[in-house]
Design an enzyme around this catalytic site. Structure first.
Site, PDB file in Angstrom:
ATOM      1  N   LYS B  28       0.966  -1.273  -0.021  1.00  0.00           N
ATOM      2  CA  LYS B  28      -0.010  -0.165  -0.021  1.00  0.00           C
ATOM      3  C   LYS B  28       0.878   1.235  -0.138  1.00  0.00           C
ATOM      4  O   LYS B  28       0.739   2.174  -0.725  1.00  0.00           O
ATOM      5  CB  LYS B  28      -0.924  -0.055   1.114  1.00  0.00           C
ATOM      6  CG  LYS B  28      -1.956   1.204   1.194  1.00  0.00           C
ATOM      7  CD  LYS B  28      -2.952   1.116   2.472  1.00  0.00           C
ATOM      8  CE  LYS B  28      -3.750   0.218   2.547  1.00  0.00           C
ATOM      9  NZ  LYS B  28      -4.837   0.076   3.086  1.00  0.00           N
ATOM     10  N   ARG B  99      -3.195   2.996   9.131  1.00  0.00           N
ATOM     11  CA  ARG B  99      -3.274   1.685   8.374  1.00  0.00           C
ATOM     12  C   ARG B  99      -2.070   0.830   8.064  1.00  0.00           C
ATOM     13  O   ARG B  99      -1.089   1.356   7.947  1.00  0.00           O
ATOM     14  CB  ARG B  99      -3.799   1.654   6.875  1.00  0.00           C
ATOM     15  CG  ARG B  99      -4.992   2.321   6.792  1.00  0.00           C
ATOM     16  CD  ARG B  99      -5.590   2.633   5.270  1.00  0.00           C
ATOM     17  NE  ARG B  99      -6.334   3.472   4.948  1.00  0.00           N
ATOM     18  CZ  ARG B  99      -7.753   3.221   4.781  1.00  0.00           C
ATOM     19  NH1 ARG B  99      -7.977   2.293   4.397  1.00  0.00           N
ATOM     20  NH2 ARG B  99      -8.472   4.476   4.462  1.00  0.00           N
ATOM     21  N   GLY B 108      -7.788  -7.410   5.131  1.00  0.00           N
ATOM     22  CA  GLY B 108      -8.646  -7.571   6.390  1.00  0.00           C
ATOM     23  C   GLY B 108      -7.787  -8.336   7.404  1.00  0.00           C
ATOM     24  O   GLY B 108      -8.580  -8.463   8.449  1.00  0.00           O
ATOM     25  N   MET B 110      -5.014  -7.275   8.949  1.00  0.00           N
ATOM     26  CA  MET B 110      -4.677  -6.490  10.039  1.00  0.00           C
ATOM     27  C   MET B 110      -5.576  -5.273  10.235  1.00  0.00           C
ATOM     28  O   MET B 110      -6.433  -4.809   9.645  1.00  0.00           O
ATOM     29  CB  MET B 110      -3.139  -5.983   9.831  1.00  0.00           C
ATOM     30  CG  MET B 110      -2.458  -7.228   9.996  1.00  0.00           C
ATOM     31  SD  MET B 110      -0.584  -6.718   9.822  1.00  0.00           S
ATOM     32  CE  MET B 110      -0.795  -6.198   8.040  1.00  0.00           C
ATOM     33  N   ARG B 351      -3.295  -1.638  -6.271  1.00  0.00           N
ATOM     34  CA  ARG B 351      -2.454  -2.556  -6.130  1.00  0.00           C
ATOM     35  C   ARG B 351      -2.763  -3.517  -7.442  1.00  0.00           C
ATOM     36  O   ARG B 351      -3.840  -3.493  -7.613  1.00  0.00           O
ATOM     37  CB  ARG B 351      -2.542  -3.276  -4.700  1.00  0.00           C
ATOM     38  CG  ARG B 351      -4.145  -3.826  -4.473  1.00  0.00           C
ATOM     39  CD  ARG B 351      -4.022  -4.359  -3.122  1.00  0.00           C
ATOM     40  NE  ARG B 351      -5.638  -4.596  -2.850  1.00  0.00           N
ATOM     41  CZ  ARG B 351      -6.033  -4.905  -1.689  1.00  0.00           C
ATOM     42  NH1 ARG B 351      -5.247  -4.801  -0.546  1.00  0.00           N
ATOM     43  NH2 ARG B 351      -7.319  -4.987  -1.408  1.00  0.00           N
ATOM     44  N   HIS B 469     -15.322  -9.486   2.029  1.00  0.00           N
ATOM     45  CA  HIS B 469     -14.286 -10.275   2.529  1.00  0.00           C
ATOM     46  C   HIS B 469     -14.512 -11.740   1.870  1.00  0.00           C
ATOM     47  O   HIS B 469     -13.127 -12.209   1.472  1.00  0.00           O
ATOM     48  CB  HIS B 469     -14.264 -10.414   4.181  1.00  0.00           C
ATOM     49  CG  HIS B 469     -13.254 -11.212   4.682  1.00  0.00           C
ATOM     50  ND1 HIS B 469     -13.480 -12.574   4.975  1.00  0.00           N
ATOM     51  CD2 HIS B 469     -12.035 -11.337   4.855  1.00  0.00           C
ATOM     52  CE1 HIS B 469     -12.285 -13.240   5.525  1.00  0.00           C
ATOM     53  NE2 HIS B 469     -11.727 -12.294   5.349  1.00  0.00           N
ATOM     54  N   SER B 808      13.287 -42.481 -16.762  1.00  0.00           N
ATOM     55  CA  SER B 808      12.138 -41.529 -16.106  1.00  0.00           C
ATOM     56  C   SER B 808      12.289 -41.449 -14.797  1.00  0.00           C
ATOM     57  O   SER B 808      12.319 -42.412 -13.789  1.00  0.00           O
ATOM     58  CB  SER B 808      10.809 -42.244 -16.624  1.00  0.00           C
ATOM     59  OG  SER B 808       9.748 -41.442 -15.805  1.00  0.00           O
ATOM     60  N   CYS B 875       8.386 -38.751 -14.188  1.00  0.00           N
ATOM     61  CA  CYS B 875       6.906 -39.003 -14.058  1.00  0.00           C
ATOM     62  C   CYS B 875       6.297 -39.107 -12.614  1.00  0.00           C
ATOM     63  O   CYS B 875       5.402 -39.455 -12.347  1.00  0.00           O
ATOM     64  CB  CYS B 875       6.674 -40.518 -14.467  1.00  0.00           C
ATOM     65  SG  CYS B 875       7.739 -41.662 -13.765  1.00  0.00           S
ATOM     66  N   TYR B 895      11.248 -34.241 -21.240  1.00  0.00           N
ATOM     67  CA  TYR B 895       9.705 -34.277 -21.096  1.00  0.00           C
ATOM     68  C   TYR B 895       9.514 -34.472 -19.349  1.00  0.00           C
ATOM     69  O   TYR B 895      10.183 -34.944 -18.710  1.00  0.00           O
ATOM     70  CB  TYR B 895       9.001 -35.118 -21.709  1.00  0.00           C
ATOM     71  CG  TYR B 895       9.130 -36.478 -21.287  1.00  0.00           C
ATOM     72  CD1 TYR B 895       8.102 -37.028 -20.243  1.00  0.00           C
ATOM     73  CD2 TYR B 895      10.162 -37.345 -21.990  1.00  0.00           C
ATOM     74  CE1 TYR B 895       8.445 -38.174 -19.863  1.00  0.00           C
ATOM     75  CE2 TYR B 895      10.483 -38.547 -21.392  1.00  0.00           C
ATOM     76  CZ  TYR B 895       9.293 -39.138 -20.550  1.00  0.00           C
ATOM     77  OH  TYR B 895       9.672 -40.438 -20.135  1.00  0.00           O
TER      78      TYR B 895
END
Lengths: 921, 921
Positions: B28, B99, B108, B110, B351, B469, B808, B875, B895
């Protein structure tokens, strides 16, 4: 294949082979060639190589023989020329023996045919030539018997299912008919009847007349020897003795000489030094008027070699000379066979003699003193594992005096053994599998018995000498054996033996002293071994050479003292968990376990609240469990402190690595109903509580579970208590004037952060103890380190070393996790894996150098990269296994740690590692 | 510490901070500074850094404040100068908000205090200045309430133990007294009474008068924000969201602007694009005559942002302009807060906006098209795991049509969820722990509920808007949420809610459509997701960038089709063991297991005898078990062949790695009494036989047991059958015109010799099938390889690669053995390990790159050293975890293979790995 040389001639003062060609010619063939070429009297002959044996299996008998035929023919002719005899023809017929001989000696394991070349025609020629028809007939019947047995496999079963050789029975019948007790009692005419009876039996069982063509005999004999390489007995012997990578047996075709031609003949076996004690004296046995196999088979009890001096002094003199020349030539103790044919001495075999551990040590030390061998050679002459025989307890001499000897035999293989009497090899294996120690009691042993002999604690035979099958095999294994105890009458049928008035039944306990030959009733107490005499000298030499330190794994002052006596330079692993089981401690510890989970939960809750009041309330609510937990810890603290004090004192200033609690908590709780009930009563809690805790702690793979530092991190108060006990003990012992060097080992670290946190916490405790006791940091030079036993730890050892002053590789667990084997379960396939050659040895016994060893090596290199002074050791059971110890030397560990009784073995192995380097230079 | 700059000013067109300083100033604070410096109207203020928060905990409040005081004083003065207002004094009093604001948004979580600076004196000044006494009084009572709540922690409990805020109750009592329903109904006089009641309550609970000194208020406010950083809610939020390595929160002290001064005032929140769908339209809500917290708290349902155009068109116009500037400046979708004070617009926050997976994809694709961002940036804009939301099933639209909507709320977070109704967060957590899916139903949610929200399948609230919220938190998690369903009346007391006539009780099933806001009674069927629109475009872009192949783990044709639809390029792992469980096969396989041990023993005996006759006899004696064994195999063969045919067809020419039987045999037997009884009946064998087999197969650590190639080597006929089934299936499918590329994978190899022997045997079977079927080798381009899942295999991969065409990596088992964790048991401590920071993430979820990753890397390097063309994949489940996929890219794997639903995630992560490289260049 075609063009390969398969046949090597020897005799007449020269030979095509030599002793370095053992893999190709077998031990016997190579040594016959070597003896021939250094001018020792050897009956001439030729050796068909092990490569031919391989080809026998790879190609086929037919194809191999096609390749082999011209060479054999050529060498036969050469043999005829050299001896002036003719194969299959009079007047001077050439008779030969056909014997197996692999690169590694496998006594009695394979087949032999003697007197080959005899037939109805050469029989007469031999009779004429020797003027001894009875001898010739005896030789012929032996040949027919052996040929029938070995080459044709003639066997029969009696009504009760026991196997017998019908060719021997044919002879027994003749003996019975004429009332002759011994073979030698038979007259020439009677022996002729035996020959006929044998021939008839032969025809009965094979459908053919006994072969009269000597070449036919020879080829069939060669095929039989090659075939015997893979008979089940031979395969089993190789398995038990871990003999691998051999391509086959060679075949030795050698001119026959006869020890049974009359009173000026004889045959014997001898060792150039005593194979049981190592004493530097000629040691052997012989039989007059006998063929070689008679001595080894142990049927007649032979006379000691010195007696030969009385009977045939010239031959004895020559034999002593040869003994000396062989030792000088081979620079090691030799096991020889000889035959005297009409006063003329022939050497039939020489090979490096098998010996007990005790003998190996003495011979090495003596030969070094005699200047025969160098120091590195002396070190390498003793297989480290053989020291085991010298290290394990002997009978307590005082106790031994108080009991009566029920029988006396030959001290065939030294040591002490107590066990329950069994009479068959099968029983020995069965009982042993059940964990019951047995003594295998046999009239005499045969190669069929090796499995049972291996399974037994000791072997007792009623017949046979120091070189009988039982004696030779037992000495090879370092297993206690009393042989030829003539006073004993075995009764397999009743399952008992008699020794005078004493009747000993199957299952009764007896004790054998393999060093004196005494047999006792019952179990005898034992005393510990000492490192004195040649053993002490060898150990001194080992210490002079080795770079690697040797510590011991020990959890008690008693074991520590034993280990220090054996030369341990400190403790590499003290397992603290064993200490939790003793006496009342287990009760305290179980109380702790019952509330541990709850305590953790409470602590987490307290940690999560902001407010001290709230925290106090939670504490208040759970006062009972917290009290129980702390109470248990405070009960354990003084006991643990005592433990460590005892060990520190026993070490007298040597360093001591102490591992904090390692096993999962459930190992401390009873898992069976009865045990849980008992615990409930002792602790006055409902049995359900205990059951619930056991269930809550249950793990699917406990090996990979909540243990080691994982416990210490989740129940840090337990580690705190242990660290405190260690340091308080150190302070106390130090104040009493004994130096201490504690090394605190955090187990099962996989990630640097585990060690970091554990270490910080331990250091706080240590700091606190130092403050409480007003001790200066330098007075107690402690170290903190970790056990590297998780693969992740080994490969991130650079990071872990940031927080460690030492590493100790726990190769047991490293093997489990590195290879993915559960030690408790792997038996289900590891045996087969070794058979298939996937692993050469069980990786739990011999460190898997390629895999687990690589992890150790990475751990060392990475660890030292971060911390060049890092002290690095190994404390898994591999620390006492010679090959593994040598590996530890090569990769630069600082020390190995092993069980007390393996300390001298590790010392020797560590020295051998250096000796090998020196000899390799 | 002393000398550190703690305070950063912003406002008046410039700022000391900027957006890159988030760690220091919080999100913020950094964004307020950034906005200020680019000329966006922001109420001026200053930010106290997160370093101050850290110092608050490291030092103490007292010591920190001593350091902080001069800086705060200076900045207050600067603020007074800039605004022309005076802190704590009329006529133009400076009021501020205080704040929290950490580097990572914690909505919400803090505490915040508004209107700070008001006291009895400035109240009057504010009343005079605004000409609105009621407003001033309202501001004062809000301040007292917040200050009492947040700073002083005033709380009380009613008779039933529920917590309440007495300062709100004081106001409720006045409202009741005058019969006022809403706060806004209170007159100025009545509000003055509220202020007095609040002050009295404040004194009652704190023992002191409400503080009149504004600086005292300010310092207490700052302390409260710092203190709130470690309150349990905040700690829990960080845990759930895995927010770590933050040093604390910043404190933003900012000039108050008022949205509640009258009808020309308002406050709102908005997203520059739709956070649920990603649509490029301005999306937000506002309340006229309200203070900011009123919108977020969800107490009054606000109006859509477009309505502002009707009410305050100039402000709306300005807001649209700011929306554009912010997007252009930040090049991402913004979440903004604004206040309009007497028609003047102020931005209070911007933000990066949280968004659903769907929105993330669309925004990335749109912004790329708009030229706002580059291709690599677009790829990196979508957290791969967020795709999960797009991939999982939605309600079947047909089924959805047939059921009645019982209530309609806002589509607050898209997706579909069915579950049982619960009314408290605790219940949600409990039920979830039991494995029961729940829908958490609340009037509105609050930060205390986050644990339960996380545990629920979906969230339903009766009150609150799209930015309430519940909505914000649910969207952050991609969890389905329907918010503000006004037609629903919750009755926590009765444990039910009413929606019109329908009464839904605790435990009843309901379904939520988070994309439409519909609420249904009962459970609804779902349909699969499709890759179209922006999602399809993103995947195309990903494929353009990525180097790494993406395969799938699949055992059925159905799963294979799904995976191919999601872009899988083949199968990286087919587990054949699942196939053994289906239908009657389990019976056949169990028959095999019952005799397997006996068969092995018989085969060993046969192998040990020389004589074919003897072998035949053994075979004869054991005919029954041999028949049963072979019978079972021949029953399984055609079934397995069918399995593979189905999968090969579904793959349509793509490669298919098939792993031979892996789990230990006991996994195929029932371990409970009832199951064993049933098996005995089905198979017509005594239950004892089954019990005995189960016991014989029991293992202490099955993870390290007799499984994988160890089975194949000891029971080679099973592997033979599987290999035959694979190759026969391949031949059949190929002949039907579909290409096949089978890759036979030998599991659990630890040593090269295991693979060597297994491979040789497999090749013999393949050769035989080719001969039987007259197939040319080249028609079926098969490969044989192994799974690297044992640490030993990874570190000896150079040797193993001698016999492998592919590797693999089975990182599940590699993690178990490499780290020494049993996946089934590690829960007991791994959670705590993550909390302690030993492991950053659960290594079973996110590949442990430092340790297990190093093993993989060694395996790749060593393997390719021997065999440069070695095909290498992974895998384990890590193959679908984005960070792990990126690691696989970096170490050069060919892969990754993952479950079908994670294929697109892996594709994106693979592309991001390349994008990160490009951006890093």
């Amino acid at each position: 294949m075609a063009g390969t040389k398969f046949v090597y001639f020897f005799g007449g003062g020269s030979a095509e082979g030599n002793t370095s060609m053992k893999p190709l010619l077998g031990g016997k063939g190579a040594n016959l060639a070597e003896m021939a070429s250094i001018g020792i009297p050897v009956p001439p002959g030729f050796t068909i190589s092990t490569e031919a044996c391989k080809a026998y299996y790879d190609l086929s008998e037919e194809k191999l023989f096609e390749l082999l035929r011209p060479e054999v023919e050529t060498n036969l002719t050469r043999l005829e020329e050299l001896t002036g005899k003719t194969f299959g023809k009079g007047p001077n017929p050439l008779l030969v023996s056909v014997r197996s001989g692999a690169a590694v000696s496998m006594p009695g394991m394979m087949d032999t045919v003697l007197n080959l070349g005899l037939n109805d025609e050469t029989l007469e020629a031999l009779a004429g030539l020797t003027g001894n028809r009875r001898f010739a007939l005896d030789a012929y019947r032996r040949f027919i018997q052996m040929f029938g047995d070995v080459v044709m496999g003639i066997r029969a079963e009696d009504e009760s299912g026991h196997e017998y050789n019908p060719l021997h029975r044919a002879m027994d019948e003749v003996k019975e008919k004429y009332g002759r007790g011994l073979d030698t009692d038979l007259t020439a005419e009677e022996m002729a009847e035996v020959v006929e009876a044998c021939k008839a039996t032969y025809k009965e069982y094979t459908g053919h007349d006994f072969p009269q063509d000597p070449k036919d005999q020879l080829w069939r004999g060669i095929a039989a020897v090659f075939g015997s390489w893979n008979n089940p007995r031979a395969v089993r012997y190789r398995e038990i003795n871990e003999i691998r990578n051999l391509i086959g047996t060679a075949v030795n075709v050698q001119t026959m000489v006869f020890g049974n031609m009359g009173a000026d003949c004889g045959t014997g076996v001898a060792f150039t030094r005593h194979p049981g004690t190592g004493e530097n004296r000629f040691f052997g046995e012989f039989l007059m008027n006998a063929q070689g196999e008679d001595v080894v088979a142990g049927i007649r009890t032979p006379e000691p070699i010195e007696r030969l001096n009385d009977l045939l002094p010239e031959a004895y003199e020559e034999l002593l000379g040869i003994r000396k020349r062989l030792e000088e030539h081979y620079r090691d103790m030799q096991d020889i066979e000889f035959t005297i044919e009409q006063k003329k001495l022939f050497m039939l075999q020489t090979r490096t003699g098998k010996r007990t551990g005790q003998a190996a040590v003495r011979i090495a030390v003596d030969m070094l003193a005699e200047g025969l061998i160098t120091e590195p050679e002396a070190l390498l002459r003793v297989p480290p594992n053989d020291l085991d025989q010298l290290l394990h307890p002997r009978f307590d001499p005082e106790a031994e005096k108080t009991v009566d000897v029920i029988a006396q035999g030959l001290p065939a293989s030294p040591g002490a053994a107590s066990g329950q009497v069994v009479f068959t090899a099968e029983e020995a294996e069965e009982w042993n599998a059940r964990g019951e120690p047995v003594i295998l009691c046999r009239i005499e042993t045969s190669p069929e018995d090796v499995g049972g002999m291996h399974a037994a604690e000791g072997i007792l035979t009623a017949r046979g000498g120091m070189t009988s099958h039982a004696a030779v095999v037992a000495r090879g294994w370092g297993k206690c054996c009393v042989a030829g105890a003539g006073g004993i009458a075995m009764d397999y049928g009743k399952g008992e033996f008699r020794a005078g008035d004493v009747v000993v039944k199957k299952g009764d306990w007896i004790s054998l002293n393999g060093s004196t030959g005494a047999v006792y009733l019952g179990k005898l107490p034992t005393v510990d071994a000492k490192l004195t005499g040649p053993f002490g000298k060898l150990m001194e030499l080992a210490d002079k050479y080795r770079r690697l330190g040797v510590r011991t794994n020990s959890d008690t002052p008693q074991d520590t003292e034993v280990a220090v006596g054996f030369g341990a330079e400190g403790i590499g692993l003290t397992r603290t968990e064993h200490m939790f089981f003793e006496g009342d401690r287990i009760v305290s510890f179980r109380r702790l376990i019952l509330v541990a989970e709850k305590v953790k939960e409470v602590k987490n809750r307290i940690a999560a609240v902001e407010d001290e009041k709230e925290a106090a309330a939670i504490r208040e609510q759970n006062q009972d469990v917290l009290t129980q937990y702390n109470q248990a810890l405070s009960e354990l603290l003084p006991l643990q402190r005592q433990d460590f004090e005892g060990i520190f004192r026993a070490l007298d200033g040597r360093p001591c690595t102490i591992r904090l609690l390692d096993p999962p908590l459930h190992e401390f709780l009873p898992h069976d109903e009865a045990g849980q009930q008992e615990m409930a009563e002792t602790m006055e809690v409902p049995v359900e509580t205990i059951r619930a805790t056991v269930e809550a702690l249950h793990e699917f793979n406990p090996m990979l579970g909540h243990r080691g530092c994982r416990l210490g991190l989740t129940y840090p108060e337990v580690s705190d208590m242990q660290v405190r006990a260690i340091i308080e003990a150190a302070v106390n012992v130090k104040r009493s004037g004994v130096d201490v060097e504690p090394e605190i080992m955090i187990p099962l670290v996989g990630k640097a952060e585990e060690l970091k946190i554990s270490r910080e916490r331990a250091e706080q405790v240590i700091q606190k103890v130092f403050e409480e006791q007003s001790v200066d940091k330098d007075e107690i030079p402690y170290k903190i380190g970790t056990m590297i036993e998780i693969p992740r730890a080994a490969i991130t050892a650079d990071r872990i070393a940031e927080y460690a002053e030492f590493f100790s590789f726990g190769t047991n667990d490293l093997t489990q996790m590195g290879c993915g084997f559960s030690r408790d379960d792997a038996g289900k396939f590891l045996g087969e894996y070794v058979k298939m050659g996937i692993y050469e040895k069980d990786p739990f016994q011999v460190l898997d150098q390629e895999g687990v060893g690589k992890l150790v090596q990475m751990g060392v290199e990475l660890g030292r990269k971060t911390c060049p002074n890092l002290k690095v050791g190994i404390c898994g059971e591999h620390g006492g296994e010679p090959e593994s110890v040598k590996f530890c030397h090569r990769i630069g560990l600082d020390y190995v740690s092993c069980s007390p009784y393996r300390v001298p073995i590790a010392r020797l192995a560590a020295a051998q590692a250096v000796a090998e380097e020196k000899l390799g230079e």
